[in-house]
Design a protein around this motif. Structure first.
Motif, short mmCIF file in Angstrom:
data_model
loop_
_atom_site.label_atom_id
_atom_site.label_comp_id
_atom_site.label_asym_id
_atom_site.label_seq_id
_atom_site.Cartn_x
_atom_site.Cartn_y
_atom_site.Cartn_z
N ALA A 44 8.09 -0.08 2.65
CA ALA A 44 8.36 1.35 2.86
C ALA A 44 7.84 2.19 1.70
CB ALA A 44 9.85 1.57 3.05
N ALA A 45 7.95 1.65 0.47
CA ALA A 45 7.59 2.43 -0.72
C ALA A 45 6.09 2.46 -0.97
CB ALA A 45 8.31 1.86 -1.94
N LEU A 46 5.37 1.43 -0.54
CA LEU A 46 3.96 1.28 -0.91
C LEU A 46 3.02 1.55 0.27
CD1 LEU A 46 4.21 -1.94 -3.11
CD2 LEU A 46 4.06 0.44 -3.88
N ARG A 47 3.42 2.45 1.13
CA ARG A 47 2.56 2.77 2.26
C ARG A 47 1.24 3.37 1.76
NH1 ARG A 47 4.92 2.16 7.05
NH2 ARG A 47 7.20 2.16 7.18
N GLN A 48 0.17 3.06 2.49
CA GLN A 48 -1.12 3.62 2.15
C GLN A 48 -1.74 4.27 3.39
OE1 GLN A 48 -3.74 0.48 0.84
NE2 GLN A 48 -3.69 -0.58 2.79
N GLN A 49 -2.65 5.17 3.13
CA GLN A 49 -3.37 5.85 4.21
C GLN A 49 -4.85 5.51 4.04
OE1 GLN A 49 -2.04 7.82 6.71
NE2 GLN A 49 -4.11 7.83 7.60
N VAL A 50 -5.41 4.82 5.04
CA VAL A 50 -6.82 4.44 5.01
C VAL A 50 -7.51 5.08 6.19
CG1 VAL A 50 -8.46 2.51 5.03
CG2 VAL A 50 -6.23 2.24 3.91
N THR A 51 -8.53 5.89 5.90
CA THR A 51 -9.23 6.64 6.94
C THR A 51 -10.72 6.32 6.88
OG1 THR A 51 -7.64 8.45 6.62
CG2 THR A 51 -9.65 8.94 7.88
N ARG A 52 -11.28 5.97 8.03
CA ARG A 52 -12.72 5.75 8.07
C ARG A 52 -13.44 7.09 7.92
NH1 ARG A 52 -14.43 1.03 12.26
NH2 ARG A 52 -16.44 1.88 11.61
N MET A 123 5.14 -13.53 -8.04
CA MET A 123 4.26 -12.99 -7.00
C MET A 123 4.42 -11.49 -6.89
SD MET A 123 2.93 -15.89 -6.18
CE MET A 123 1.93 -15.44 -4.75
N GLN A 124 3.41 -10.84 -6.35
CA GLN A 124 3.32 -9.38 -6.33
C GLN A 124 3.20 -8.87 -4.90
OE1 GLN A 124 0.24 -5.91 -8.04
NE2 GLN A 124 -0.22 -8.07 -8.34
N ALA A 125 3.92 -7.82 -4.59
CA ALA A 125 3.74 -7.09 -3.35
C ALA A 125 2.65 -6.05 -3.58
CB ALA A 125 5.04 -6.41 -2.92
N LYS A 126 1.53 -6.20 -2.86
CA LYS A 126 0.37 -5.35 -3.16
C LYS A 126 -0.33 -4.92 -1.88
CE LYS A 126 -3.70 -5.13 -6.14
NZ LYS A 126 -4.49 -5.82 -7.18
N THR A 127 -0.76 -3.68 -1.85
CA THR A 127 -1.55 -3.18 -0.73
C THR A 127 -3.04 -3.30 -1.06
OG1 THR A 127 -1.51 -0.92 -1.60
CG2 THR A 127 0.22 -1.54 -0.03
N GLU A 128 -3.84 -3.49 -0.03
CA GLU A 128 -5.30 -3.43 -0.14
C GLU A 128 -5.80 -2.61 1.03
OE1 GLU A 128 -7.16 -4.29 -2.48
OE2 GLU A 128 -6.19 -5.90 -3.61
N PRO A 129 -6.88 -1.85 0.85
CA PRO A 129 -7.31 -0.92 1.90
C PRO A 129 -7.72 -1.60 3.19
CG PRO A 129 -8.95 -1.06 0.14
CD PRO A 129 -7.70 -1.72 -0.36
N VAL A 319 -14.49 3.98 3.79
CA VAL A 319 -13.10 4.41 3.96
C VAL A 319 -12.66 5.30 2.80
CG1 VAL A 319 -12.41 2.39 5.32
CG2 VAL A 319 -12.17 2.33 2.82
N ASP A 320 -11.71 6.16 3.10
CA ASP A 320 -10.99 6.97 2.12
C ASP A 320 -9.58 6.39 2.01
OD1 ASP A 320 -10.66 9.79 0.64
OD2 ASP A 320 -8.89 9.45 1.90
N VAL A 321 -9.11 6.15 0.78
CA VAL A 321 -7.84 5.45 0.56
C VAL A 321 -6.90 6.31 -0.27
CG1 VAL A 321 -6.76 3.31 -0.24
CG2 VAL A 321 -9.16 3.29 0.52
N GLU A 322 -5.66 6.43 0.19
CA GLU A 322 -4.57 6.97 -0.62
C GLU A 322 -3.49 5.91 -0.65
OE1 GLU A 322 -3.24 10.70 0.87
OE2 GLU A 322 -5.25 11.58 0.91
N ALA A 323 -3.13 5.45 -1.86
CA ALA A 323 -2.22 4.31 -1.97
C ALA A 323 -1.24 4.53 -3.10
CB ALA A 323 -3.00 3.02 -2.21
N TRP A 331 -9.08 6.70 -3.77
CA TRP A 331 -10.48 6.38 -4.01
C TRP A 331 -11.19 6.23 -2.68
CZ3 TRP A 331 -6.57 2.86 -4.24
CH2 TRP A 331 -6.70 1.67 -3.52
N ARG A 332 -12.52 6.07 -2.75
CA ARG A 332 -13.33 5.82 -1.57
C ARG A 332 -14.23 4.62 -1.85
NH1 ARG A 332 -14.87 12.07 0.30
NH2 ARG A 332 -12.68 12.70 0.56
N GLN A 333 -14.52 3.87 -0.81
CA GLN A 333 -15.32 2.67 -1.00
C GLN A 333 -15.88 2.17 0.32
OE1 GLN A 333 -11.80 -0.25 -1.97
NE2 GLN A 333 -13.42 -1.44 -0.99
N PRO A 334 -16.95 1.34 0.26
CA PRO A 334 -17.39 0.63 1.46
C PRO A 334 -16.55 -0.62 1.69
CG PRO A 334 -19.08 0.55 -0.29
CD PRO A 334 -17.84 1.13 -0.88
N LEU A 335 -16.47 -1.06 2.95
CA LEU A 335 -15.83 -2.31 3.33
C LEU A 335 -16.68 -3.00 4.40
CD1 LEU A 335 -12.06 -1.23 3.74
CD2 LEU A 335 -12.97 -2.72 1.95
#
Length: 477
Positions: A44-52, A123-129, A319-323, A331-335
């Motif tokens: 719930a706390a680490l939600r991210q928004q990933v937009t193409r 171990m770590q709870a981590k988001t990736e785009p 993609v455009d990422v808000e995390a 940030w923005r990056q290719p995938l």
């Protein structure tokens, strides 16, 4: 949190200590119920928004006007380049494709520590785009060199010093391992497991869990990420010390698995296996050269994707990422976006009451060496749906048509979400009935889990998909 460590019994081997942790399916340090609550809270706390987005909106990423290569203004992180391949392996003798070129070596590391005589992993709870479900369970440290040298100008990577300053006696595993050879060009990461005996602050995104708890979590779709799986595979999880520790094994499959881990009665000697690998490396030919991305044949660049003309294999997207909770917040990056669900499967067989898996010496264009040991079957089945039988991977139909009772492990897991967009593979272990004939070929050999564990102490022998299956099999029984 309980931090009592007690005095370590130096008479207990590392294999026995690992086994003791593998048998601990719960822990007073992080009880299973507490882990579930913590995981839900972090999700719930680490939600991210990933937009193409279109390539034109990539900001600091751009196409080189001369080569068409896609890179970052800093010259760091990675490039999307072209690769031309000529090989005698498989039905296509030559082709060209986009590929990720990331020559820098990152660190994938897990800190371990004894609590009440049982090894725990931080171990770590981590988001990736690219994750299909945002949050996954990651190693203590998961960082490219560009990230941990803070090219992005963001926060420092927690716990990094424990790996960069580790003393030799603290190191349980330390080996360079490859990543996907069809998507990366000669990519390697330093896989490390380091033991500490002092208190460290435990951030809100981190928890101590046993190896047994991790094994159970490996049965949950898309929970344990690829980087955790590859590091866990490098644990020296083999040797005679495991036999007594797992003496509670109470069915034929479990007994055969323990025997496979302890090195009993292998079908082939280690010398024979090494000779076979050398033969495959010498017998197969693969010639690769990096080429400008704008010279890759049959691939076309549109405003928002680089794709094959037949719509197969994969695409390169932006993609455009808000995390939240990352070193930088946006940030923005290719995938790279694969087309279709991948499949990585071991065929298993009990030979002389010892579990063996059928390993494939596989050629991929991005490997540093010619071949690495792979699952029996590794492909995207959709790509072969309409291919003639002689072009389909060996044993693919045996896996796809396996009856439920023959499946020993079956989980859908994500590939690396920092480079791939919603890339998932079905990881499965199938033990066919005795009347199903499974023959070795020049590129296939039966091996025990102990033999694979020995090779995992060294670089570039066991590929990343096989490493996931090794980790899953260690806890599947």
């Amino acid at each position: 949190m309980n931090t009592a460590t007690g005095v370590r019994d130096l008479r207990v081997s590392l294999a026995e200590r690992i086994a003791r942790s593998a048998m601990a399916l719960d822990s007073p340090v992080t009880p299973n119920d507490e882990f579930r609550d913590w995981w839900a809270g972090r999700a719930a706390a680490l939600r991210q928004q990933v937009t193409r987005i279109p390539f034109a909106e990539l900001g600091q990423w751009s196409f080189d006007p001369a080569t068409g290569n896609l890179g970052h203004a800093s010259g760091r992180y990675f490039l999307i380049e072209g690769l031309h391949v000529r090989s005698d392996y498989g039905p296509v003798p030559q082709w060209s494709q986009p590929i990720i070129h990331q020559p820098e070596i990152g660190i994938l590391g897990i800190l371990v520590r004894e609590f009440d005589g049982v090894l725990h992993c931080l171990m770590q709870a981590k988001t990736e785009p690219g994750n299909c479900n945002d949050l996954q369970l990651s190693p203590t440290v998961q960082a490219t060199r560009s990230n941990y040298t803070q090219v992005h100008g963001g926060r420092a990577v927690p716990y990094l010093r424990h790996f960069r300053e580790a003393r030799p006696e603290q190191i349980i595993a330390d080996v360079l391992q490859s990543e996907q050879g069809s998507w990366f060009f000669r990519k390697r990461n330093r896989n490390m497991i380091v033991e500490i005996d002092e208190d460290v602050p435990v951030g809100e995104d981190f928890r101590w869990v046993t190896i047994g708890q991790l094994h159970r979590l490996l049965n949950v779709d898309n929970l344990v990420n690829m980087d955790s799986r590859t590091v866990l595979s490098c644990l020296p999880f083999s040797g005679p010390g495991l036999g007594g520790a797992f003496s509670h094994a109470d069915d034929d499959w479990a007994v055969a698995t323990v025997r496979s881990l302890t090195g009993e009665r292998a079908q082939h000697t280690t010398g024979e296996i090494m000779s076979w690998i050398t033969d495959c490396q010498s017998r197969h030919e693969v010639v690769t050269r990096l080429v400008p991305l704008n010279q890759v044949e049959r691939w076309h660049r549109e405003d928002d994707a680089i794709s094959h003309e037949e719509g197969r294999y994969f695409s390169v997207i932006a993609v455009d990422v808000e995390a939240r909770g990352r070193e930088i917040a946006a940030w923005r990056q290719p995938l790279l976006e694969p087309h279709g669900l991948g499949l990585a499967a071991f065929l298993a067989r009990r030979i002389d009451d010892v579990l063996h898996v059928l390993v494939n010496a596989r050629v991929e264009p991005g490997y540093l060496d010619v071949v690495e040991l792979a699952p029996t079957v590794q492909c995207t089945p959709d790509s072969y749906r309409h291919r003639p039988a002689h072009e389909r991977p060996a044993h693919l139909d045996t896996v796809l048509n396996a009856p439920r009772e023959s499946i020993r492990y079956d989980t859908v897991l994500s590939e690396e979400g920092g480079r791939f967009y919603r890339a998932e593979s079905r990881y499965v272990v199938v033990e066919p009935a005795d009347d199903v004939e499974i023959e070795e070929t020049p590129d296939h050999r039966w091996m025990t889990l102990e033999q694979l564990a020995d090779l995992l102490r060294h670089s570039h022998y066991v590929n990343v998909q096989a490493r996931t299956l090794v980790t899953g099999l260690r806890g599947a029984w």
